[in-house]
Enzyme design. Structure first.
Site, mmCIF file in Angstrom:
data_model
loop_
_atom_site.group_PDB
_atom_site.id
_atom_site.type_symbol
_atom_site.label_atom_id
_atom_site.label_comp_id
_atom_site.label_asym_id
_atom_site.label_seq_id
_atom_site.Cartn_x
_atom_site.Cartn_y
_atom_site.Cartn_z
ATOM 1 N N ARG A 377 0.751 -1.227 0.011
ATOM 2 C CA ARG A 377 -0.018 0.173 0.056
ATOM 3 C C ARG A 377 0.891 1.181 -0.005
ATOM 4 N NH1 ARG A 377 -5.497 -0.833 3.952
ATOM 5 N NH2 ARG A 377 -6.272 -2.683 2.710
ATOM 6 N N ASN A 413 1.898 -6.011 -2.375
ATOM 7 C CA ASN A 413 0.304 -6.234 -2.033
ATOM 8 C C ASN A 413 -0.351 -4.982 -2.291
ATOM 9 O OD1 ASN A 413 -1.894 -7.910 -0.931
ATOM 10 N ND2 ASN A 413 -1.646 -6.317 0.624
ATOM 11 N N GLU A 414 -1.540 -4.840 -2.948
ATOM 12 C CA GLU A 414 -2.168 -3.811 -3.185
ATOM 13 C C GLU A 414 -1.294 -2.433 -3.417
ATOM 14 O OE1 GLU A 414 -4.632 -3.658 0.434
ATOM 15 O OE2 GLU A 414 -5.807 -5.409 -0.235
ATOM 16 N N ASN A 415 -0.463 -2.440 -4.455
ATOM 17 C CA ASN A 415 0.559 -1.553 -4.802
ATOM 18 C C ASN A 415 -0.399 -0.619 -5.661
ATOM 19 O OD1 ASN A 415 2.345 -4.195 -4.847
ATOM 20 N ND2 ASN A 415 3.272 -2.399 -3.754
#
Length: 808
Positions: A377, A413-415
């Site tokens: 994130r 993850n969830e970039n």
């Protein structure tokens, strides 16, 4: 790790678990950590507390409902007897993980620093110790011991990973093991053992390289390698004279015919022993390796050792009630064994490098691994940020290179989730993702790379997982297969990582679908910004559902039956095995807890654990749904469904001594794979028993439930009672009742426990029965009180209802 010097053989790596003091704040200077504390002197500030390691700053405050967890510096100090037995040897502090920025001092000299909370690292304190031994205070003030001070800091920092916007706590402390290590003048830094085998398992190739720790620039050494098969037989060996010790040196190349293969069902491992000898001493290191061949078939399934294997997986965080990230080896072993007993053969270690102990357990238990760097994130920072990401990816791969369980290196993850920086540039994120992908393949060409949820980077990595939360954040769970197949067609190598939903342990429902008719299929099943909030946005189960165990068991059940008829599926991993703390969910039924686990934060299984066992586990099992559902409700004579989760071939249900017949298990007969019966309960107490058979094996399970036919109106009162006491711990329950004294079995009011007197509330555990602020489950809530052999008064407050008190 065993170190040997000449004829001396001793355990020369010691865990520094005891005799620590801790201060949860910063200090004005290193001298404050060196000043002795005089007992009873009020001017001896700051006040340190005795602790053992592993230790986490946030063992309790991460789940304290009154506010967010502490993010800042903390100090540790101890005094060590240091006597290195090796002539010209090195004395090293080996950190298996400390968060998140760490500075290390010997007396008042800073000897090392590290940025990153999850990789291993070392500090050589040899010279600093030698220098301090010449200081007069060494013998006078410290009585011949070496003072060690360590500052850990988990303060918010945009230029470090993971982002503090992440849906988990970024903890502080020496929360993994810290070791005092003695080595000879020359030692091994790392051993890289590359085990390859063809898909038919006929021929194995093992190449071994060594990296040395050589601060004294020793010119040469002898390297002896011994290969031991899974039965303990020496099968290969080599001796190599090394004249260069500066690079990763080749020290062995072996061919092994028909190697015994590693797999989840037979996790067979070979042992590699490397012994390095010089006139200054002998150093020995042992590694465990495995031969296996795997492939993600193009637009097809996952193959292991030439055969299709459906990856049945879960996730884990380093987080547990009472300790936060400071899990002991016994705790980790218990957790990983429970995951294996559930039947999992795959795990994603989200969202950061995890302990070597976890990886060793995955190797020995037979659990395939996706391990991930903590780029999670927030966007993309500057050079310090990117340098840390490169370093942590490198360390993760090099430190866990030999583990046969690892098949995937996760790059992020969830970039696609922005927020940390004013600029959110997709092209810059793509460019850095490509750099990280290249780095991972350069360090380890044998494994795959992957990310989850960043569509604009999905073409970069080898394996991609989109966001699919059918039946929770979007859509309905019955569209799971169709949505997955659409996503499957968009990439060459698809996997489904993260699915499931939250459940409030001990909350059950006769009709878990009440209130969900506005949720429709066909509008996507991904998670979007704001979906995790409990207000606003489109209709969705995560906001409008009851968070009951009843609903989530159905959701899991449906997904698992569908996965059995998806021949193209590589595999999945549901989110997540255990409830964990998070700073971004203060409104959840247990504040600051992500409740998507199939076990609670203290490892107590929820009902969903047995749903997975019924599909995945080999050992025969049977579990009647409702072990934590003491009271069911409905009309007299009304038929109620009883579900049994079992992997047995057939099961017979008995209620109050009457058989309701035997049913055959059929995974496609939803729910509970056909093991469901319609039953008419007696008013009051009911005994429910199942007898299941798998071959000649017979499995039984039995519960009692009260059936309530009395109808209730709105909540009016609280009733507080003591249920029992054992070993000085009392269990207290509050019930929500209406004006007619009928328990309101659908009540979900907020409950606030308090205590005055000699005892202690056993709270801040982040569990349904271990939090002083919690939503009721079926009109009740439980907490435990440690009496301390005294008197206490328990209080309960709930908005809109009169408070109640109970003397203990």
């Amino acid at each position: 790790m065993m170190f040997i010097c000449g004829n001396l053989s001793a355990q020369q790596s010691v865990r520094l678990n005891h005799n620590w003091e801790f201060l949860k704040q910063d200090i004005g200077g290193i001298w404050e950590a060196l000043r002795p504390v005089t007992a009873g002197n009020p001017e001896s500030v700051p006040l340190w507390q005795a602790v053992n390691t592993p230790h986490c700053f946030n063992a309790r405050d991460a789940v304290d409902p009154s506010g967010n967890y502490y993010q800042g510096p903390g100090w540790y100090r101890t005094q060590l007897d240091i006597a290195n037995p090796y002539p010209q040897g090195r004395t090293i502090l080996h950190f298996e993980g400390a968060g998140q920025k760490t500075d290390v001092y010997v007396y008042n000299v800073k000897v090392g620093s590290h940025l990153g909370g999850y990789d291993e690292w070392t500090v050589d304190i040899t010279n600093a110790v030698a220098d301090f031994k010449q200081n007069p205070v060494f013998k006078k003030q410290f009585k011949g011991k070496i003072p060690i001070e360590i500052r850990c800091d988990n303060s918010r920092d945009l230029e470090s990973i993971p982002s503090r916007l992440s849906d988990f706590c970024v903890y502080g402390g020496i929360y993994r093991y810290l070791n005092l290590v003695y080595t000879p003048a020359l030692s091994l830094d790392k051993v890289f053992a590359s085990a390859e085998v063809d898909s038919e398992g006929k021929s194995g190739r093992l190449s071994i390289k060594a990296r040395f720790y050589n601060p004294q620039s020793i010119a040469g050494a002898n390297a002896n390698v011994v290969i031991i098969d899974p039965q303990g037989k020496n099968i290969r060996h080599s001796d190599t004279q090394l004249t260069s010790l500066n690079n990763d040196e080749a020290i062995g190349l072996f061919t092994i015919d028909k190697p015994q293969l590693w797999s989840p069902s037979k996790p067979l491992r070979y042992t590699v022993e490397v012994t390095v000898s010089t006139p200054d001493g002998i150093f020995k290191q042992t590694e465990k390796i495995g031969f296996r061949n795997f492939e993600f078939a193009d637009n097809g399934p996952f193959m292991l050792n030439g055969k299709r294997l459906l990856l049945n997986g879960t996730h884990r965080h380093d987080d547990q009630a009472g300790v936060a990230a400071a899990l002991t080896e016994d705790m980790l072993r218990t957790e990983m064994q429970m995951i294996k007993n559930m039947g999992a053969n795959f795990i994603r270690l989200g969202h950061y490098q995890q302990s070597r102990i976890v990886l060793n357990l995955c190797d020995s238990l037979g659990i395939l691994v996706w391990e991930e760097e903590p780029w999670c994130r927030g966007g993309l920072g500057g050079e310090v940020y990117q340098g840390q990401a490169r370093s942590m990816l490198t360390n993760m791969i090099e430190q866990h290179y030999n583990h046969p369980s690892v098949i995937i290196w996760g790059l992020g993850n969830e970039n696609d989730w922005d927020g940390d920086f004013q600029e959110f540039d997709k092209q810059k994120i793509r460019a850095f993702m490509q750099q990280q992908n290249n780095l991972a393949h350069r360090l380890d060409p044998s494994r795959k790379t992957a990310i989850r949820r960043c569509d604009f980077c999905k073409d970069i990595v080898d394996v991609y997982s989109p966001s699919i939360w059918a039946g929770w954040y979007r859509g309905v769970y019955s569209e799971y297969q169709s949505v997955s197949q659409t996503e499957f067609k968009s990439v060459k190598h698809f996997i489904h990582i993260e699915w499931g939903g939250d459940s409030h342990a001990m909350r059950h429902a006769e009709d878990p679908y009440q209130g969900l008719p506005k949720i429709s299929a066909g509008k996507g099943a991904d998670e979007r910004a704001g979906d995790a909030n409990l207000h606003g946005g489109d209709a969705r189960v995560s906001r409008d559902g009851d968070w009951s165990e009843s609903y989530i068991c159905d959701l899991f059940d449906w997904h698992l039956k569908e996965q059995e008829k998806m021949p193209w599926l590589t595999g999945t991993a549901f989110w997540t095995f255990k409830d964990f703390a998070t700073p971004v969910r203060p409104e959840n039924p247990i504040p600051y807890i992500n409740q998507k686990g199939v076990v609670e934060h203290d490892m107590r299984p929820k009902e969903a654990y047995y749903v997975f066992q019924s599909y995945w586990a080999d050992k025969p099992m049977a579990h009647i749904y409702g072990h934590t559902w003491p009271v069911r409700w409905g009309n007299e004579g009304e038929q109620k469904m009883v579900k049994v989760y079992s992997n047995c071939d057939e099961a017979e249900l008995w209620v109050n001594g009457k058989s309701y017949g035997t049913k055959k298990r059929n995974s496609q007969d939803f729910p509970a794979a056909g093991l469901h019966w319609l039953v008419v309960f007696n008013k009051g107490e009911n005994n429910i028993k199942v007898i299941a058979k798998k071959g000649k094996t017979i499995i039984k399970d039995e519960i009692s439930q009260v059936y309530q036919t009395d109808k209730w109106s709105k909540p009016a009162k609280l009733v507080l009672e003591k249920l029992g006491e054992e070993n000085g711990v009392a269990t207290v329950q509050v019930k929500i009742i209406d004006d007619n004294q009928v328990q309101c079995l659908d009540a979900a009011n907020w409950i606030n426990f308090s205590l005055a007197g000699d005892g202690r509330l056993i709270d801040d555990l982040g569990t349904s029965s271990g939090s002083r602020k919690v939503q009721a489950y079926n009109g009740r809530a439980i907490i435990r009180v440690e009496s301390n052999k005294g008197k206490s008064v328990v209080g309960v407050q709930s908005p809109g209802l009169p408070s109640v008190f109970l003397d203990l």
